[in-house]
Write an enzyme that holds these catalytic residues in place. Structure first.
Site, PDB file in Angstrom:
ATOM      1  N   GLU A 163       0.810  -1.196   0.000  1.00 42.22           N
ATOM      2  CA  GLU A 163       0.000   0.000   0.000  1.00 42.22           C
ATOM      3  C   GLU A 163       0.852   1.258   0.000  1.00 42.22           C
ATOM      4  O   GLU A 163       0.921   1.974  -0.984  1.00 42.22           O
ATOM      5  CB  GLU A 163      -0.911  -0.037   1.236  1.00 42.22           C
ATOM      6  CG  GLU A 163      -2.014   0.953   1.180  1.00 42.22           C
ATOM      7  CD  GLU A 163      -3.100   0.635   2.204  1.00 42.22           C
ATOM      8  OE1 GLU A 163      -3.145  -0.483   2.729  1.00 42.22           O
ATOM      9  OE2 GLU A 163      -3.908   1.529   2.459  1.00 42.22           O
TER      10      GLU A 163
ATOM     11  N   ASP B 174       6.604   8.804  20.732  1.00 43.17           N
ATOM     12  CA  ASP B 174       7.953   8.247  20.835  1.00 43.17           C
ATOM     13  C   ASP B 174       7.956   6.770  21.236  1.00 43.17           C
ATOM     14  O   ASP B 174       9.007   6.206  21.486  1.00 43.17           O
ATOM     15  CB  ASP B 174       8.806   9.078  21.806  1.00 43.17           C
ATOM     16  CG  ASP B 174       8.090   9.308  23.131  1.00 43.17           C
ATOM     17  OD1 ASP B 174       6.872   9.028  23.195  1.00 43.17           O
ATOM     18  OD2 ASP B 174       8.734   9.758  24.082  1.00 43.17           O
TER      19      ASP B 174
ATOM     20  N   GLY C 186     -19.121  17.421  49.713  1.00 39.94           N
ATOM     21  CA  GLY C 186     -19.005  18.148  50.975  1.00 39.94           C
ATOM     22  C   GLY C 186     -18.813  17.292  52.209  1.00 39.94           C
ATOM     23  O   GLY C 186     -18.683  17.807  53.315  1.00 39.94           O
TER      24      GLY C 186
ATOM     25  N   GLU D 103      -9.439  17.331  40.185  1.00 42.67           N
ATOM     26  CA  GLU D 103     -10.528  18.210  40.558  1.00 42.67           C
ATOM     27  C   GLU D 103     -10.034  19.609  40.890  1.00 42.67           C
ATOM     28  O   GLU D 103     -10.614  20.590  40.455  1.00 42.67           O
ATOM     29  CB  GLU D 103     -11.265  17.617  41.762  1.00 42.67           C
ATOM     30  CG  GLU D 103     -12.737  17.883  41.708  1.00 42.67           C
ATOM     31  CD  GLU D 103     -13.553  16.618  41.689  1.00 42.67           C
ATOM     32  OE1 GLU D 103     -13.751  16.042  42.753  1.00 42.67           O
ATOM     33  OE2 GLU D 103     -13.979  16.194  40.593  1.00 42.67           O
TER      34      GLU D 103
END
Lengths: 487, 98
Positions: A67, A233, A283, A310
């Site tokens: 190809e 890499d 919380g 977060e």
């Protein structure tokens, strides 16, 4: 005689992680078909297979291209750190160029065969002393001629010649659908001894790359799909999902949670080489729990890695200081490393790889991830599950203790997020919860699961002040109700 | 052996000895030679003996007949059993109408 005596000998594939899935490597002296949709990484896989042999022990390789032109391959893979041109000069790499050439469209006047292609492959292998051969990719060869029979016969002959020459080979072919027939032409799978599928499926709105070993004649392999990523890499890197093999050591050593009262609830602390899940509604103090976990480790002279998805580094340092822990000093002393990243910055596989790199680089004794919920937000259910398996496996095999936090949706709702498969891969689960007591709202902590050990089954009340979390007496069973029942 | 005149066509036939299409092409080329005499010169190359030529010429299918001269270069793939197509593509004189 063990079962291994029947197993076919293996050769390293050159692809990180794939050998684990292949239970040792590619079957030696056999032909393995690698089939995948457009853009799934087939050519890269073929090139990397040869590059692996050259890097490993200077095994020469032959690359038969149907190809891409050799010039394009020399150019395209330089960014992976592979200098194909230099390998050619050193006699380590040889092309058989069977790519379509402009202007070579011959008039067809009668029957023909592709024996000359067979002759060329055989000649290249003999002259170069190749141990590895890659053929990329068969569909183009078949499409080259109106009649596919000649191409099929040639591929069969080539496979027989390669086997006779004793080389290990990879042949790529294309398929139209990630979950359809193995190959577009439907015959390559009968030429090869082994079949590997590369997928690049669209799930939700995200691409998910996986590799699956479909067939491996005369040998065992890890079943199912395994995530992989492509790094500039390294090439392909497979993240084996073999947490399921469970062949790591289960440790009896206990390590502190950072909270003496919680250690007592766990009958001595968390186990080494285990994954702890801290879950609860927003919380309740999940990040605080992670902070105690980090600080507790550092106080015992351990090295700790904190991965935050977060909050920013600055925010983490600030919060810890509020609870009386000096993260900046711990970092300065080389006892702590904080890595804060936006979940959206990379696909999930890359987050897992970065974590592995941070672990390899820093060498921590404990790792905290705050929070999985942020990562779950950016991923599909399936890849999140695989991420978790990869994560728990890595933590155990690297002899680390890991703590992950995850939020539950409702304030007083289900104890563990319904679609959080983390509960099945974690060894210990600590649940934080709001509870109603008359008109008051209190907070309770309970150890829900502790693999391999007894634990305190009671839910205990806790409070938070300037020194962090304080766990007190069990909440009397009748005195509290789940908040959802109060509201 | 000296030729009296330059051949009007130079052909090169690439074969892989022992394969049926190549063997048939060799017979076909013999017929052409017999018919056209010194007008055509045919060089036969067996790629099994000269695999490096298969590589440098990037030949994947045989038998392959190449008209080297006159220009432009023309290529005919197959056992040459389709004589009409062969003549047409190589620009060879057709047989007299009977």
């Amino acid at each position: 005689m063990t079962i291994n005596d029947y197993e076919v000998a293996r050769l390293p594939s050159g692809i990180e992680g794939l050998d684990t899935v292949l239970a040792g490597g590619l079957p030696q002296r056999r032909l393995t078909l690698v089939s995948g949709t457009a853009g799934s990484g087939k050519t890269l896989c073929a090139v990397q297979f040869l590059a692996g042999g050259i890097a490993d022990g200077s095994e020469p390789g032959v690359f038969v291209t149907f190809e891409e032109r050799p010039a394009a391959i020399r150019r395209n893979f330089r960014s992976f750190g592979w200098d194909v041109g230099a390998w050619e000069d050193a006699g380590l790499w040889r092309f058989v160029d069977a790519s379509p050439q402009p202007g070579d469209d011959a008039v067809v006047a009668g029957a023909f065969d592709l024996t000359s292609l067979v002759v060329r492959v055989k000649h290249a292998v003999a002259e170069s002393g190749a141990r590895r051969v890659a053929l990329d990719s068969t569909g183009t060869l078949v499409d080259h001629f109106a009649d596919p029979v000649a191409a099929r016969r040639a591929l069969l002959e080539i496979s027989a010649e390669l086997q006779e020459a004793g080389v290990t080979s990879v042949m790529t072919s294309e398929r139209l659908d990630d979950y359809g027939p193995i190959t577009r032409h439907g015959f390559e799978e009968f030429v090869a001894d082994n079949v590997v599928i590369l997928r690049n499926a669209l799930e939700g709105e995200k691409r998910r790359r996986t590799v699956e070993v479909l067939k491996l004649r005369g040998g065992s392999h890890a079943k199912g799909e395994h995530l992989f990523t492509i790094k500039s890499d390294h090439g392909l890197i497979v993240v084996p999902r073999e947490a399921v093999t469970l062949d790591y050591d289960v440790s009896g050593k206990r390590l502190t949670s950072g909270l003496p009262e919680l250690d007592a609830m766990c009958c001595g602390g968390y186990y080494d080489k285990s994954l702890v899940l801290v879950t609860g509604p927003t919380g309740t103090g999940k990040s605080l729990m992670a902070t105690h976990f980090i600080a507790g480790g550092v106080a015992n002279d351990e090295r700790a890695l904190l991965l935050s998805f977060e909050e920013s580094r600055g925010q983490l340092v600030h919060n810890a200081a509020r609870w009386g822990h000096d993260f900046e000093r711990m970092e300065a002393e080389g006892k702590l490393r904080i890595v804060a990243a936006a979940p959206e910055a990379a696909p999930l596989e890359d987050h897992l790889l970065r974590m592995k790199e941070s672990i390899a680089d820093f060498g921590p004794d404990r790792v905290a991830i705050d929070s999985l919920t942020a990562l779950q937000r950016i991923s599909t259910a399936k890849s999140f599950r695989e991420y978790l398996l990869g994560l728990s496996f890595h933590i155990r095999t690297q002899a680390l203790i890991g703590l992950v936090t995850a939020a539950t949706d409702e304030l007083g709702g289900s104890m563990i997020g319904g679609d959080l498969h983390v509960s099945t891969v974690s060894d210990a689960i600590v649940v934080l919860q709001y509870v109603g007591r008359g008109a008051e709202i209190a907070r309770g902590v309970v150890v829900l699961k502790m693999r391999g050990s007894d634990h305190d089954k009671a839910m205990r009340e806790y409070t938070v002040d300037d020194h962090g979390m304080h766990i007190g007496e069990p909440l009397a069973l009748r005195a509290w109700t789940r908040l959802s029942e109060v509201l | 052996m000296l030729r009296r005149s330059m051949p009007s066509s130079v052909l090169r036939l690439y074969v892989v000895g022992g394969t049926p299409p190549s063997e048939r092409a060799l017979h076909g080329v013999e017929r052409l030679r017999a018919e056209l005499g010194p007008d055509v010169e045919v060089e036969v190359i067996d790629l099994r003996e000269r695999p490096e030529l298969a590589e440098s010429e990037r030949i994947i299918a045989t038998p392959l007949l190449v008209r080297v001269s006159p220009e432009p270069v023309r290529r005919v793939l197959g056992d040459l059993s389709d004589v009409e197509r062969l003549r047409w593509s190589l620009g060879l004189p057709g047989q007299d109408a009977t």
